[in-house]
Design a protein around this motif. Structure first.
Motif, PDB file in Angstrom:
ATOM      1  N   GLU A 108       0.853  -1.188   0.000  1.00 38.89           N
ATOM      2  CA  GLU A 108       0.000   0.000   0.000  1.00 38.89           C
ATOM      3  C   GLU A 108       0.888   1.237   0.000  1.00 38.89           C
ATOM      4  O   GLU A 108       0.562   2.252  -0.596  1.00 38.89           O
ATOM      5  N   ASN A 109       2.010   1.149   0.722  1.00 36.72           N
ATOM      6  CA  ASN A 109       2.936   2.271   0.860  1.00 36.72           C
ATOM      7  C   ASN A 109       4.367   1.726   0.746  1.00 36.72           C
ATOM      8  O   ASN A 109       4.848   1.067   1.659  1.00 36.72           O
ATOM      9  N   ASP A 110       4.993   1.988  -0.379  1.00 36.94           N
ATOM     10  CA  ASP A 110       6.367   1.495  -0.583  1.00 36.94           C
ATOM     11  C   ASP A 110       7.353   2.655  -0.720  1.00 36.94           C
ATOM     12  O   ASP A 110       8.432   2.507  -1.303  1.00 36.94           O
ATOM     13  N   LEU A 111       6.970   3.829  -0.155  1.00 40.21           N
ATOM     14  CA  LEU A 111       7.816   5.023  -0.250  1.00 40.21           C
ATOM     15  C   LEU A 111       9.262   4.756   0.141  1.00 40.21           C
ATOM     16  O   LEU A 111      10.188   5.218  -0.525  1.00 40.21           O
ATOM     17  N   ILE A 112       9.448   4.035   1.239  1.00 37.53           N
ATOM     18  CA  ILE A 112      10.805   3.854   1.763  1.00 37.53           C
ATOM     19  C   ILE A 112      11.672   3.048   0.794  1.00 37.53           C
ATOM     20  O   ILE A 112      12.859   3.329   0.629  1.00 37.53           O
ATOM     21  N   LEU A 113      11.059   2.075   0.120  1.00 31.60           N
ATOM     22  CA  LEU A 113      11.835   1.274  -0.844  1.00 31.60           C
ATOM     23  C   LEU A 113      12.188   2.119  -2.053  1.00 31.60           C
ATOM     24  O   LEU A 113      13.304   2.061  -2.573  1.00 31.60           O
ATOM     25  N   ARG A 114      11.230   2.958  -2.478  1.00 25.05           N
ATOM     26  CA  ARG A 114      11.515   3.835  -3.625  1.00 25.05           C
ATOM     27  C   ARG A 114      12.593   4.860  -3.271  1.00 25.05           C
ATOM     28  O   ARG A 114      13.481   5.131  -4.067  1.00 25.05           O
ATOM     29  N   ALA A 115      12.502   5.408  -2.059  1.00 19.75           N
ATOM     30  CA  ALA A 115      13.519   6.391  -1.639  1.00 19.75           C
ATOM     31  C   ALA A 115      14.892   5.716  -1.574  1.00 19.75           C
ATOM     32  O   ALA A 115      15.897   6.296  -1.991  1.00 19.75           O
ATOM     33  N   ALA A 116      14.940   4.492  -1.079  1.00 16.46           N
ATOM     34  CA  ALA A 116      16.223   3.775  -0.977  1.00 16.46           C
ATOM     35  C   ALA A 116      16.829   3.553  -2.363  1.00 16.46           C
ATOM     36  O   ALA A 116      18.041   3.629  -2.531  1.00 16.46           O
ATOM     37  N   ARG A 117      15.965   3.296  -3.331  1.00 19.58           N
ATOM     38  CA  ARG A 117      16.479   3.019  -4.690  1.00 19.58           C
ATOM     39  C   ARG A 117      16.693   4.296  -5.505  1.00 19.58           C
ATOM     40  O   ARG A 117      17.100   4.233  -6.662  1.00 19.58           O
ATOM     41  N   GLY A 118      16.327   5.444  -4.936  1.00 19.80           N
ATOM     42  CA  GLY A 118      16.505   6.700  -5.665  1.00 19.80           C
ATOM     43  C   GLY A 118      15.425   6.930  -6.703  1.00 19.80           C
ATOM     44  O   GLY A 118      15.609   7.717  -7.640  1.00 19.80           O
ATOM     45  N   GLU A 119      14.277   6.268  -6.536  1.00 19.34           N
ATOM     46  CA  GLU A 119      13.167   6.464  -7.475  1.00 19.34           C
ATOM     47  C   GLU A 119      12.327   7.662  -7.039  1.00 19.34           C
ATOM     48  O   GLU A 119      12.539   8.241  -5.966  1.00 19.34           O
ATOM     49  N   SER A 120      11.334   7.987  -7.846  1.00 17.03           N
ATOM     50  CA  SER A 120      10.557   9.178  -7.518  1.00 17.03           C
ATOM     51  C   SER A 120       9.638   8.923  -6.311  1.00 17.03           C
ATOM     52  O   SER A 120       9.129   7.809  -6.118  1.00 17.03           O
ATOM     53  N   ILE A 121       9.471   9.946  -5.485  1.00 20.13           N
ATOM     54  CA  ILE A 121       8.625   9.829  -4.291  1.00 20.13           C
ATOM     55  C   ILE A 121       7.745  11.076  -4.166  1.00 20.13           C
ATOM     56  O   ILE A 121       8.149  12.161  -4.563  1.00 20.13           O
ATOM     57  N   GLU A 122       6.541  10.901  -3.617  1.00 19.85           N
ATOM     58  CA  GLU A 122       5.611  12.034  -3.455  1.00 19.85           C
ATOM     59  C   GLU A 122       5.977  12.846  -2.215  1.00 19.85           C
ATOM     60  O   GLU A 122       5.672  14.033  -2.119  1.00 19.85           O
ATOM     61  N   ARG A 123       6.521  12.165  -1.201  1.00 22.72           N
ATOM     62  CA  ARG A 123       6.974  12.842   0.024  1.00 22.72           C
ATOM     63  C   ARG A 123       8.071  11.979   0.634  1.00 22.72           C
ATOM     64  O   ARG A 123       8.238  10.816   0.256  1.00 22.72           O
ATOM     65  N   TYR A 124       8.792  12.572   1.593  1.00 25.19           N
ATOM     66  CA  TYR A 124       9.864  11.807   2.230  1.00 25.19           C
ATOM     67  C   TYR A 124       9.271  10.748   3.172  1.00 25.19           C
ATOM     68  O   TYR A 124       8.395  11.067   3.975  1.00 25.19           O
ATOM     69  N   PRO A 125       9.763   9.508   3.095  1.00 20.11           N
ATOM     70  CA  PRO A 125       9.327   8.496   4.067  1.00 20.11           C
ATOM     71  C   PRO A 125       9.960   8.748   5.432  1.00 20.11           C
ATOM     72  O   PRO A 125      11.046   9.331   5.519  1.00 20.11           O
ATOM     73  N   VAL A 126       9.293   8.294   6.491  1.00 13.59           N
ATOM     74  CA  VAL A 126       9.806   8.523   7.843  1.00 13.59           C
ATOM     75  C   VAL A 126       9.579   7.296   8.734  1.00 13.59           C
ATOM     76  O   VAL A 126       8.535   6.657   8.678  1.00 13.59           O
ATOM     77  N   TRP A 127      10.611   6.960   9.516  1.00 14.70           N
ATOM     78  CA  TRP A 127      10.485   5.966  10.595  1.00 14.70           C
ATOM     79  C   TRP A 127      11.509   6.349  11.654  1.00 14.70           C
ATOM     80  O   TRP A 127      12.272   7.308  11.446  1.00 14.70           O
ATOM     81  N   LEU A 128      11.518   5.649  12.790  1.00 14.01           N
ATOM     82  CA  LEU A 128      12.464   5.985  13.863  1.00 14.01           C
ATOM     83  C   LEU A 128      13.254   4.750  14.271  1.00 14.01           C
ATOM     84  O   LEU A 128      12.652   3.690  14.509  1.00 14.01           O
ATOM     85  N   MET A 129      14.566   4.917  14.367  1.00 16.14           N
ATOM     86  CA  MET A 129      15.351   3.829  14.930  1.00 16.14           C
ATOM     87  C   MET A 129      14.893   3.611  16.368  1.00 16.14           C
ATOM     88  O   MET A 129      14.649   4.572  17.085  1.00 16.14           O
ATOM     89  N   ARG A 130      14.739   2.370  16.754  1.00 20.19           N
ATOM     90  CA  ARG A 130      14.262   1.930  18.064  1.00 20.19           C
ATOM     91  C   ARG A 130      12.787   2.294  18.301  1.00 20.19           C
ATOM     92  O   ARG A 130      12.365   2.463  19.446  1.00 20.19           O
TER      93      ARG A 130
END
Ligand code: CP3
Length: 354
Positions: free
Chosen positions: A13-35
């Motif tokens: 449903e939401n693969d933003l983080i994978l696209r951002a990791a691969r340098g593909e186009s994204i609609e907004r920056y993905p966000v998560w937190l370590m720990r």
């Protein structure tokens, strides 16, 4: 870079983080937190309090999956990270640890000489000793139902070496660093063994369903750059060379002088701590890698207004779409989850310029 057909074919449903990791186009920056799994959520503590402690939670796949999904449901992050610990690797190799309340990890046995290498085994089946992690990954993906990708992880060989030789946390890790001078042969043997097990372990996590993996080198910054090249980077490089199935993130905290070398490795994303300047790191790394970070975790102790302002300042400093938003290190345990929500909301509302 790294992508395999079965993984790119997987629908989220939401693969933003994978696209951002691969340098593909994204609609907004993905966000998560370590720990993000554990530590801050009262819902996590409620699950934990029904068990004997941290280790039972890590080793009970149903409960580990439950607390892995909590931040996705309650905070709205763009990825889950499997609830486990980097210390399951030394334990599988033969060094049992305890997690002491308010103190941290404790190993009864450590490695300080060749004789003790019997506590650093490599000839075992990963599924036999760490199968509970793979089971938790499978259960988590069932519960996520493709909402967001799941991050697998391991400690970098140098950071695991620190715990296997020191036996507990330390400000200086001088016992660990002493060995690099007094018995480099032992150090390399132990680092090689940790590397071998870590590669197998990450591959097992990917096979079980981890959609990307992160290598945590929390103690990278306590070595000078020459020693870090010999005892740190060399082994991280072996790991990145072996993992081609999914995007890889390298987080070497404090390794300012080694960013150039990290960025030459077979990885997609470089973790950046809050002491590093995004601009400088981007200049060194170029636009061929994604950067992850780097808000000071202490910002989350300030007011909602300030969290919003400082998060926007960080986002304004990004000069590329190749970013995954995170803190510069793990979220601190006494942070108010509402501040975390403000951080996440600010990132989600930010209009990307690139
Ligand atoms: O990111 C996540 O939420 C996934 C789970 C995760 C944990 N540990 C759970 C945990 C991850 C990715 C880790 C990694 C980890 N563990 C690192 C590398 C990242 C970093 O922060 O530098 C390190 C160095 C460890 C070792 C470790 N585990 C220590 C030093 C401690 C004690 C102090 C602390 O950090 O809380 C732990 C315990 C631990 N690992 C807890 C959690 C949720 C707290 C245990 C509890 O519930 O009381």
């Amino acid at each position: 870079m790294k992508q395999t057909s079965i993984f790119t074919a997987m629908k989220f449903e939401n693969d933003l983080i994978l696209r951002a990791a691969r340098g593909e186009s994204i609609e907004r920056y993905p966000v998560w937190l370590m720990r993000q799994a554990g530590r801050i959520l009262p819902e996590y503590r409620a699950v934990r309090s029904k068990l004997s402690g941290f280790k039972e939670l890590v080793e009970t796949p149903e409960r580990a999956a439950e607390v892995t999904v909590q931040p996705v449901d309650l905070l709205g992050v763009d990825a889950a990270i499997i609830f486990s610990d980097i210390l399951v690797v030394p334990e599988a190799m033969g060094l049992t640890y305890e997690m002491i309340e308010k103190k941290g990890p404790w190993f009864n046995q450590t490695i300080s000489c060749e004789e003790e290498l019997k506590f650093a085994q490599t000839d075992f089946d990963i599924e036999d000793r760490l199968g509970y992690v793979m089971e938790a990954i499978k259960l988590t993906n069932k519960e996520l139902g493709g909402r967001v990708p799941l991050i697998g992880f391991a400690g970098a060989p140098w950071t695991i070496f620190c715990y296997m030789t020191e036996g507990e946390g330390s400000k200086t890790f001088s016992k660990a660093r002493k060995i690099l001078y007094t018995n480099p042969t032992l150090a390399h043997e132990l680092l090689n063994r940790i590397t071998e097990v870590t590669i197998q372990y990450l591959k097992a996590q990917i096979k079980a369903g981890a959609h990307m993996v992160q290598v945590f080198d929390s103690w990278a910054g306590i070595l000078g750059d020459v020693q870090y090249a010999e005892f740190g980077l060399k082994y991280i490089n072996k790991i990145t060379e072996a993992i081609n199935e999914v995007p890889v993130t390298l987080f070497a905290k404090g390794a300012y002088n080694s960013v150039r070398d990290l960025a030459k490795m077979n990885c997609n994303t470089i973790g950046v701590d809050w002491n590093m300047k995004i601009d400088d790191i981007r200049n060194v790394v170029g636009d061929t890698r994604t950067l992850q970070g780097n808000l000071d975790p202490c910002v989350l102790y300030s007011s909602h207004k300030e969290v919003e302002m400082l998060t926007n300042n960080m986002l304004d400093s990004f000069k590329s779409k190749r970013h995954i938003v995170n803190l510069g290190h793990g979220v601190y345990p006494d942070v108010d989850p509402d501040k975390v929500k403000t951080f996440i909301k600010t990132v989600k509302n930010y209009e990307i310029q690139y």
